[in-house]
Design a protein around this motif. Sequence first.
Motif, short mmCIF file in Angstrom:
data_model
loop_
_atom_site.label_atom_id
_atom_site.label_comp_id
_atom_site.label_asym_id
_atom_site.label_seq_id
_atom_site.Cartn_x
_atom_site.Cartn_y
_atom_site.Cartn_z
N GLY A 126 -61.37 18.69 -0.73
CA GLY A 126 -61.98 19.69 0.41
C GLY A 126 -61.90 20.85 -0.26
O GLY A 126 -62.19 21.99 0.90
N THR A 127 -62.06 21.37 -1.17
CA THR A 127 -62.00 22.59 -1.93
C THR A 127 -63.52 22.61 -2.86
O THR A 127 -63.37 21.84 -3.71
CB THR A 127 -61.01 22.78 -2.94
OG1 THR A 127 -59.77 23.02 -1.97
CG2 THR A 127 -61.07 24.25 -3.35
N THR A 152 -61.44 31.78 0.63
CA THR A 152 -61.95 31.85 -0.44
C THR A 152 -61.11 32.94 -1.43
O THR A 152 -60.52 33.75 -0.98
CB THR A 152 -63.46 32.71 -0.35
OG1 THR A 152 -64.16 31.94 0.58
CG2 THR A 152 -64.14 32.93 -1.69
N TRP A 153 -61.20 32.42 -2.71
CA TRP A 153 -60.21 33.11 -3.68
C TRP A 153 -60.79 33.14 -4.97
O TRP A 153 -61.67 32.23 -5.23
CB TRP A 153 -58.70 32.56 -3.61
CG TRP A 153 -58.50 31.47 -4.16
CD1 TRP A 153 -57.82 31.13 -5.39
CD2 TRP A 153 -58.45 30.19 -3.38
NE1 TRP A 153 -57.66 29.74 -5.58
CE2 TRP A 153 -58.01 29.19 -4.35
CE3 TRP A 153 -59.08 29.85 -2.17
CZ2 TRP A 153 -58.17 27.85 -4.10
CZ3 TRP A 153 -59.07 28.44 -1.56
CH2 TRP A 153 -58.58 27.42 -2.69
N THR A 154 -60.30 34.04 -5.99
CA THR A 154 -60.77 33.84 -7.29
C THR A 154 -59.68 33.28 -8.14
O THR A 154 -58.37 33.67 -8.30
CB THR A 154 -61.06 35.21 -7.93
OG1 THR A 154 -61.99 35.93 -7.14
CG2 THR A 154 -61.38 35.26 -9.24
N LEU A 155 -59.93 32.18 -8.81
CA LEU A 155 -59.05 31.28 -9.83
C LEU A 155 -59.06 32.15 -11.12
O LEU A 155 -57.89 32.20 -11.71
CB LEU A 155 -59.56 29.90 -9.94
CG LEU A 155 -58.87 29.06 -8.99
CD1 LEU A 155 -59.63 27.70 -9.10
CD2 LEU A 155 -57.45 28.92 -8.88
N ARG A 165 -64.08 22.23 -13.78
CA ARG A 165 -64.08 20.67 -13.37
C ARG A 165 -62.89 20.43 -12.40
O ARG A 165 -61.64 21.15 -12.43
CB ARG A 165 -63.78 20.06 -14.69
CG ARG A 165 -64.81 20.04 -15.72
CD ARG A 165 -66.15 19.26 -15.51
NE ARG A 165 -67.13 19.45 -16.46
CZ ARG A 165 -67.90 20.61 -16.63
NH1 ARG A 165 -68.08 21.38 -15.90
NH2 ARG A 165 -68.77 20.60 -17.74
N ALA A 166 -63.29 19.71 -11.24
CA ALA A 166 -62.02 19.16 -10.45
C ALA A 166 -62.09 17.76 -10.03
O ALA A 166 -63.00 17.14 -10.02
CB ALA A 166 -62.43 20.19 -9.23
N ASN A 167 -60.82 17.42 -9.79
CA ASN A 167 -60.57 16.06 -9.30
C ASN A 167 -58.89 16.04 -9.06
O ASN A 167 -58.09 16.36 -9.51
CB ASN A 167 -60.60 14.99 -10.58
CG ASN A 167 -60.76 13.44 -10.00
OD1 ASN A 167 -59.61 13.00 -10.53
ND2 ASN A 167 -61.56 13.14 -9.62
N GLY A 168 -59.14 15.42 -7.87
CA GLY A 168 -57.78 15.14 -7.00
C GLY A 168 -57.17 16.56 -6.71
O GLY A 168 -57.92 17.33 -6.36
N ASP A 186 -53.42 23.82 -9.87
CA ASP A 186 -53.00 22.99 -8.96
C ASP A 186 -53.63 23.49 -7.82
O ASP A 186 -53.33 24.61 -7.00
CB ASP A 186 -51.54 22.78 -8.92
CG ASP A 186 -51.17 21.95 -7.81
OD1 ASP A 186 -52.02 21.35 -7.06
OD2 ASP A 186 -49.82 21.64 -7.69
N LEU A 187 -54.72 22.74 -7.03
CA LEU A 187 -55.40 23.22 -5.92
C LEU A 187 -54.45 23.17 -4.80
O LEU A 187 -54.86 23.91 -3.72
CB LEU A 187 -56.71 22.48 -5.77
CG LEU A 187 -57.51 22.52 -6.83
CD1 LEU A 187 -58.96 21.65 -6.55
CD2 LEU A 187 -58.14 24.01 -7.07
N GLU A 188 -53.57 22.43 -4.71
CA GLU A 188 -52.79 22.33 -3.55
C GLU A 188 -51.64 23.21 -3.65
O GLU A 188 -50.86 23.33 -2.36
CB GLU A 188 -51.85 20.69 -3.51
CG GLU A 188 -52.93 19.60 -3.51
CD GLU A 188 -52.18 18.12 -3.13
OE1 GLU A 188 -51.07 18.20 -3.60
OE2 GLU A 188 -52.94 17.18 -2.99
N ASN A 189 -51.18 23.84 -4.54
CA ASN A 189 -50.06 24.87 -4.68
C ASN A 189 -50.95 26.20 -5.16
O ASN A 189 -50.67 26.36 -6.32
CB ASN A 189 -48.94 24.61 -5.39
CG ASN A 189 -47.96 25.33 -5.00
OD1 ASN A 189 -47.94 26.41 -4.64
ND2 ASN A 189 -46.64 24.92 -5.49
#
Length: 575
Positions: A126-127, A152-155, A165-168, A186-189
């Motif tokens: 969902g991101t 929205t944020w800057t990584l 690249r993103a997965n999970g 880590d997209l969840e944290n």
Amino acid sequence: MGQTPILRPLQPNGRVTTVPRTAASAIGKPRWCNRLVHLVLALLGLSATLSTLLVTWNERSRAITAPLLLGRYAAAGALATDGRAIVLAIPETADSTLLLEVSGNEHHATLTRSTGQISELALAQGTALWLERSCTDCSGRIRALRLETRETWTLAETGIRSGPRANGRWAAWVARNGTDRLFVADLENTRHPPRILTVLPPEHAITDLQLRAGRVAWVEVTRTEEWRIQLQPVASADAPVTVLQGEGTPPSILLSNDALITIDQTMRVLSLDEPRLNIPIWESVPKAVTADGRYVFWIDTALPETGRRAIMAYDTLSKSRFLAVPDATYVSQLAVGGDRLVWFQEHGPDDVSLWAAPIADLLPTARRAKPESQNPGWRYFPETGHYLANGFRHFWEQFGGASLFGFPLSEEFDEYDPDAGQFRTVQYFERARFVWIPDSPIALDSVVLDQIGVELVHQLGLASARVFRSPASASDGAGMTTCRTFPETGHELFGPLLDAWLHIGSSVTARMPPDQAALLITGLAISEPTVLPDGTIVQYFERARLEFRPQAEPERAVSLGRIGAEILAARDWLR
């Protein structure tokens, strides 16, 4: 083998959304006059597509799918899907890009408008993540947006070379600050900052990067034109493993759950679980290759059968290759995720359409619509929605038909035979799998009945069970009329199952004795009879499973099991 024709006409799906190059306000609630213009444009596009499909049908293509038209736009940019939502970048000007979320043809939502070019786009958990540049050669920044909250944020924003690249739960990208560095986040944290997974020597560079199932793969090249493909778990501190290496122009790569796909002048799939299994799945240069955890899709620029571009597919689980969409004229981009394939089709200047189809509708087992007319070259089965043609049809009609083999459950497609080292044309039936091998010594009229009984036994984990072991003291069958021993396996066949087995042989062909004909159809017995909890007595053969139900009416007491259907169901190709 000739190709079986399939008719799945394109179906209109109601409203489509048109997004002009400089009018984002057209999304959502256009005025009635705009709606009329949009409808006319959609119908014109639909008419052109239907005309193309009818030409394809007349030229006997294998598959015509029923995708959904999700929208029409003035330009096409990056594209990504996770199966639940679709995110696309629509260039507006040289320094402005509109990012849209599409969750169906009734829902287009503006996510954000970037101040630069969006060259790469990913979607996971969902991101949405994208690489934003102020110019083509400029260093960019990695931005992220949660679809649900619009947060929205800057990584990262320093020296970004490629990605994301993103997965999970994971995202990965490459930045350069003197040397190439591979970062993961880590997209969840999001409170934890991105970390460096690996740092390359100064004379090395990363030319391609992929992320799947908690593993990162990248192509690392040196100034001496040597290259190697590295693989490393995201959560591991161990050194990366070299999967493949070589010299010269490096390949590009994709990553599935259990395989690495390499792409140069050909496309190959290297199993990560069986390192020696390296399958050439396409012998020419593919276009717009995309992959999820299981399937690989690509555009073939000139399908030999039709001379047209087509969307092809490969299933890494079953090692099957099939035609997904027969006419990919003007298709420019593909993206796959979840259970859905999406693509852009560029019809002309300022006219780009977005299409989507469930992967289940693209499989060889997807039901085909009944044709409007008949053709002596093929036969359609409304019971299962599939066609039978050419050599497979002749074999089916001559050696048993529906009573022995059942109805077709798929169209013709290719499966990789590791023993032969090549793809074979196959077609599945309820109780059998036909393989087209004209030069095989065991072929009958160029068709081999595959050993799906053996395959199913191993698939179910039954091979070590007692009933599959050769009896310690099997009789030789001498002087017995109610027992048939198979010396090659040591198993015996007797009683009602033997009677049914001989009946199979007598109903097949007059060219040979019943026992020889039955052996041709079922192969050798590979188990002893065994009783199931419901009282059914079953016995497995190399190519079949005999089932005896003592409580059933005599004419229905013995039957052949639907093991072809069971194999397809196990690979999630039958619903």
